[in-house]
Design a protein around this motif. Sequence first.
Motif, PDB file in Angstrom:
ATOM      1  N   SER A   7       0.833  -1.210   0.000  1.00 15.21           N
ATOM      2  CA  SER A   7       0.000   0.000   0.000  1.00 15.21           C
ATOM      3  C   SER A   7       0.865   1.257   0.000  1.00 15.21           C
ATOM      4  O   SER A   7       0.560   2.226  -0.697  1.00 15.21           O
ATOM      5  CB  SER A   7      -0.931   0.019   1.216  1.00 15.21           C
ATOM      6  N   ASP A   8       1.934   1.228   0.770  1.00 20.90           N
ATOM      7  CA  ASP A   8       2.845   2.370   0.826  1.00 20.90           C
ATOM      8  C   ASP A   8       3.414   2.659  -0.562  1.00 20.90           C
ATOM      9  O   ASP A   8       3.383   3.795  -1.046  1.00 20.90           O
ATOM     10  CB  ASP A   8       3.962   2.063   1.824  1.00 20.90           C
ATOM     11  N   TYR A   9       3.921   1.638  -1.233  1.00 19.51           N
ATOM     12  CA  TYR A   9       4.482   1.820  -2.563  1.00 19.51           C
ATOM     13  C   TYR A   9       3.407   2.242  -3.569  1.00 19.51           C
ATOM     14  O   TYR A   9       3.692   2.998  -4.499  1.00 19.51           O
ATOM     15  CB  TYR A   9       5.172   0.553  -3.047  1.00 19.51           C
ATOM     16  N   SER A  10       2.205   1.749  -3.387  1.00 19.27           N
ATOM     17  CA  SER A  10       1.102   2.144  -4.274  1.00 19.27           C
ATOM     18  C   SER A  10       0.854   3.637  -4.168  1.00 19.27           C
ATOM     19  O   SER A  10       0.723   4.339  -5.179  1.00 19.27           O
ATOM     20  CB  SER A  10      -0.176   1.378  -3.912  1.00 19.27           C
ATOM     21  N   LEU A  11       0.781   4.125  -2.951  1.00 21.35           N
ATOM     22  CA  LEU A  11       0.545   5.562  -2.750  1.00 21.35           C
ATOM     23  C   LEU A  11       1.718   6.388  -3.264  1.00 21.35           C
ATOM     24  O   LEU A  11       1.532   7.425  -3.910  1.00 21.35           O
ATOM     25  CB  LEU A  11       0.271   5.849  -1.273  1.00 21.35           C
ATOM     26  N   ASP A  38      12.670  -2.350  -8.215  1.00 19.23           N
ATOM     27  CA  ASP A  38      11.929  -2.322  -9.485  1.00 19.23           C
ATOM     28  C   ASP A  38      10.920  -3.469  -9.538  1.00 19.23           C
ATOM     29  O   ASP A  38       9.789  -3.293  -9.977  1.00 19.23           O
ATOM     30  CB  ASP A  38      12.873  -2.501 -10.673  1.00 19.23           C
ATOM     31  N   ASN A  39      11.375  -4.663  -9.121  1.00 20.63           N
ATOM     32  CA  ASN A  39      10.518  -5.844  -9.221  1.00 20.63           C
ATOM     33  C   ASN A  39       9.263  -5.710  -8.358  1.00 20.63           C
ATOM     34  O   ASN A  39       8.166  -6.058  -8.794  1.00 20.63           O
ATOM     35  CB  ASN A  39      11.281  -7.109  -8.835  1.00 20.63           C
ATOM     36  N   LEU A  41       7.937  -2.906  -7.302  1.00 21.24           N
ATOM     37  CA  LEU A  41       7.143  -1.818  -7.857  1.00 21.24           C
ATOM     38  C   LEU A  41       6.383  -2.273  -9.103  1.00 21.24           C
ATOM     39  O   LEU A  41       5.248  -1.836  -9.329  1.00 21.24           O
ATOM     40  CB  LEU A  41       8.030  -0.611  -8.171  1.00 21.24           C
ATOM     41  N   MET A  42       6.961  -3.172  -9.872  1.00 16.23           N
ATOM     42  CA  MET A  42       6.284  -3.685 -11.058  1.00 16.23           C
ATOM     43  C   MET A  42       4.973  -4.377 -10.668  1.00 16.23           C
ATOM     44  O   MET A  42       3.939  -4.189 -11.308  1.00 16.23           O
ATOM     45  CB  MET A  42       7.190  -4.660 -11.808  1.00 16.23           C
ATOM     46  N   LYS A  43       5.002  -5.151  -9.591  1.00 13.65           N
ATOM     47  CA  LYS A  43       3.790  -5.822  -9.104  1.00 13.65           C
ATOM     48  C   LYS A  43       2.753  -4.800  -8.643  1.00 13.65           C
ATOM     49  O   LYS A  43       1.561  -4.942  -8.899  1.00 13.65           O
ATOM     50  CB  LYS A  43       4.136  -6.765  -7.958  1.00 13.65           C
ATOM     51  N   VAL A  44       3.229  -3.775  -7.968  1.00 15.06           N
ATOM     52  CA  VAL A  44       2.348  -2.713  -7.475  1.00 15.06           C
ATOM     53  C   VAL A  44       1.673  -2.003  -8.653  1.00 15.06           C
ATOM     54  O   VAL A  44       0.455  -1.795  -8.655  1.00 15.06           O
ATOM     55  CB  VAL A  44       3.146  -1.719  -6.602  1.00 15.06           C
ATOM     56  N   ILE A  45       2.459  -1.640  -9.649  1.00 20.84           N
ATOM     57  CA  ILE A  45       1.932  -0.937 -10.819  1.00 20.84           C
ATOM     58  C   ILE A  45       0.929  -1.810 -11.559  1.00 20.84           C
ATOM     59  O   ILE A  45      -0.118  -1.333 -12.012  1.00 20.84           O
ATOM     60  CB  ILE A  45       3.073  -0.485 -11.764  1.00 20.84           C
ATOM     61  N   HIS A  46       1.222  -3.093 -11.669  1.00 18.02           N
ATOM     62  CA  HIS A  46       0.290  -4.011 -12.331  1.00 18.02           C
ATOM     63  C   HIS A  46      -1.065  -3.977 -11.618  1.00 18.02           C
ATOM     64  O   HIS A  46      -2.115  -3.878 -12.267  1.00 18.02           O
ATOM     65  CB  HIS A  46       0.870  -5.424 -12.344  1.00 18.02           C
ATOM     66  N   ASP A 157      15.931  -1.166  -1.296  1.00 18.56           N
ATOM     67  CA  ASP A 157      15.089  -1.876  -0.348  1.00 18.56           C
ATOM     68  C   ASP A 157      14.678  -3.175  -1.029  1.00 18.56           C
ATOM     69  O   ASP A 157      14.161  -3.137  -2.138  1.00 18.56           O
ATOM     70  CB  ASP A 157      13.883  -0.987  -0.050  1.00 18.56           C
ATOM     71  N   PRO A 158      14.899  -4.325  -0.424  1.00 16.51           N
ATOM     72  CA  PRO A 158      14.598  -5.591  -1.101  1.00 16.51           C
ATOM     73  C   PRO A 158      13.123  -5.837  -1.296  1.00 16.51           C
ATOM     74  O   PRO A 158      12.749  -6.712  -2.035  1.00 16.51           O
ATOM     75  CB  PRO A 158      15.203  -6.643  -0.152  1.00 16.51           C
ATOM     76  N   GLY A 159      12.258  -5.044  -0.643  1.00 16.16           N
ATOM     77  CA  GLY A 159      10.825  -5.115  -0.662  1.00 16.16           C
ATOM     78  C   GLY A 159      10.236  -5.832  -1.749  1.00 16.16           C
ATOM     79  O   GLY A 159       9.293  -6.220  -2.122  1.00 16.16           O
TER      80      GLY A 159
END
Length: 159
Positions: A7-11, A38-39, A41-46, A157-159
């Motif tokens: 959720s944090d990365y989404s916002l 990047d990886n 964030l790619m899931k978040v963007i999807h 961040d390995p997130g």
Amino acid sequence: MQLTRYSDYSLRALIYLGLNGDRRCTIREIADAYGISDNHLMKVIHRLGREGYVATTRGRNGGLELAMPASEINLGAVVRATEGTLDLVECFASGEKNACPISGPCALTHILETALEAFFDVLDRHTLEDLLRPADALQSILAAGRERAMAGPVVRDPG
């Protein structure tokens, strides 16, 4: 209560896209600005794309942009869409997932439900547009993050 990193990365991604509404952005650019994976964030963007918040365009001139005006992106709706389960405590769950022996008469369940409702009441009163108001300050900070990423190896961040 703590929001998930998802959720944090989404916002954060929505803020970045909102601040750069005049052009398409890339996942790499957003990840560099925030110093995140990047990886992930790619899931978040999807997910944001599936939810209708982000439009993605493939190809040479492709990239990401908001799929609607920032004034139409409700923060409560984004968090509900990205947070998954909102079971603050075990007794919020149903059936076998709730093994708390006092969940029936316990007042804590109602108090926490009320608190969660209040949390979302506040988020529901705000849109992405509200988060873009200190635009110049935010742009400066994010530009510095991109510059650091381009200057050399980035410990992400390995997130």
